[in-house]
Write an enzyme that holds these catalytic residues in place. Structure first.
Site, PDB file in Angstrom:
ATOM      1  N   ASP A 242       0.887  -1.164   0.000  1.00  0.00           N
ATOM      2  CA  ASP A 242       0.000   0.000   0.000  1.00  0.00           C
ATOM      3  C   ASP A 242       0.921   1.208   0.000  1.00  0.00           C
ATOM      4  O   ASP A 242       1.660   1.445   0.965  1.00  0.00           O
ATOM      5  CB  ASP A 242      -0.898  -0.005   1.246  1.00  0.00           C
ATOM      6  CG  ASP A 242      -1.972  -1.085   1.155  1.00  0.00           C
ATOM      7  OD1 ASP A 242      -2.153  -1.659   0.058  1.00  0.00           O
ATOM      8  OD2 ASP A 242      -2.625  -1.360   2.178  1.00  0.00           O
ATOM      9  N   GLU A 290      -8.853   1.335  -4.954  1.00  0.00           N
ATOM     10  CA  GLU A 290      -7.824   1.577  -3.934  1.00  0.00           C
ATOM     11  C   GLU A 290      -6.614   2.180  -4.642  1.00  0.00           C
ATOM     12  O   GLU A 290      -5.801   1.456  -5.221  1.00  0.00           O
ATOM     13  CB  GLU A 290      -7.429   0.270  -3.216  1.00  0.00           C
ATOM     14  CG  GLU A 290      -8.538  -0.276  -2.333  1.00  0.00           C
ATOM     15  CD  GLU A 290      -8.060  -1.404  -1.403  1.00  0.00           C
ATOM     16  OE1 GLU A 290      -6.863  -1.740  -1.409  1.00  0.00           O
ATOM     17  OE2 GLU A 290      -8.913  -1.924  -0.670  1.00  0.00           O
TER      18      GLU A 290
HETATM   19 ZN    ZN Z   1      -3.565  -3.158   0.183  1.00  0.00          ZN
END
Ligand code: ZN
Length: 322
Positions: A242, A290
């Site tokens: 991330d 995302e």
């Molecule tokens: Zn992730």
């Protein structure tokens, strides 16, 4: 004199018989050939209403008699032919495409092929396909494919606090993924963006805790919308990061930042893909957009996925699983 005449007559009769028999044989052979041709699927499909061009497409995609019988047992439908010319058409899924087409008459053929290839016609978490972890960076983990609870990636290395938030060394990722990330990090820095990792490898039990916490507090529906079931999180692969920027770690606004745009358009050069994209037409990953979640798939796959604007599931179905 009489004898010679007799001979001549006999000769004529013989010639006549030979001609008659030969003609009969030729006609017979031709009739037999015609009979044989009428038994072929080419003839039957022509009679049924398909063109020679259609038949060539059918024959190049179909092999068993049972499969060709399908066309004879159903009315002529041009979509059957067009379906086989779709870019990501997979022969093994044909019957499923047809069924899905019947149930979803408004969907275009491209969508039908995609949805069936990636199992989108199935309910999430009902298929229980096992992830083939031997595929390494090309393994698929999603709401259909899962890793065992004891799966742990090899070659995990700690990420330096230069690249990741949190307790120094606490975040881990596969070593080749870290190498690729550092290469990308340098390039981003050259362009004025300071990338920072917020989350990396997550073991099964951590995902279990996260999911169960959401479930206990806000119910299963909410938990399902925000977190993957344990075993179904890509973070267990050690191939995911991330990524935010030093100046923006906000999930609500990061997607609108220049750093996010840079990542979206450059990450493929280093083997990463934006795994859960925004485009509603391709939002069939099972996860909402995302902007920060990047998955390492290697440079070749990443380039193809980026340039063809497809999701990893589509790539996997067509090039890996087949
Ligand atoms: Zn992730």
């Amino acid at each position: 004199m009489k004898r010679r005449l007799k001979l001549k007559k006999g000769f004529k009769i013989t010639i006549f018989l030979i001609i008659v028999l030969s003609l009969g044989a030729v006609i017979g052979i031709n009739k037999y050939k015609e009979y044989l041709y009428h038994q072929t699927y080419e003839y039957k499909l022509l009679e049924h209403g398909y063109s020679m061009d259609d038949i060539k497409i059918i024959q190049s995609n179909w092999h068993t008699n049972e499969e060709i019988e399908f066309y004879l047992n159903n009315p002529v439908n041009n979509n059957y032919i067009k379906l086989m010319q779709e870019k990501y058409y997979l022969k093994k899924n044909y019957q499923q495409y047809i069924e899905y087409m019947k149930d979803n008459p408004k969907l275009d053929l491209n969508t039908i092929v995609r949805n069936i290839n990636i199992h989108y016609n199935e309910e999430y978490y009902t298929t229980d396909f096992k992830t083939d972890s031997s595929l390494e960076e090309l393994m698929l983990v999603n709401k259909y494919y899962s890793l065992d609870s004891d799966y742990e990636p090899t070659d995990l290395v700690s990420i330096s606090s230069k690249y990741a938030w949190g307790e120094p060394g606490s975040k881990k990722v596969k070593s080749n993924v870290l190498d690729a990330f550092i290469e990308m990090w340098e390039a981003a820095k050259e362009d004025g963006y300071y990338l920072m990792i917020n989350s990396a490898y997550r073991p099964y039990k951590d995902q279990e805790i996260i999911y169960n916490n959401y479930k206990a507090k806000q119910g299963q529906k909410y938990a399902d919308s925000i977190a993957a079931h344990p075993g179904h999180s890509e973070h267990q692969t050690g191939l995911c990061l991330d990524i935010f920027s030093k100046t923006n770690s906000n999930k609500q606004t990061f997607g609108d930042s220049e750093a996010a745009a840079w990542l979206k358009n450059n990450s493929y050069k280093y083997g990463f893909i934006l795994r859960y994209p925004e485009d509603p037409n391709i939002n069939v990953t099972g996860f909402t957009y995302e902007a920060w979640h990047f998955r390492y798939v290697g440079k070749e796959a990443a380039k193809y996925i980026y340039e063809n604007n497809i999701i990893f599931e589509e790539y996997y179905a067509y090039f890996i699983e087949k």
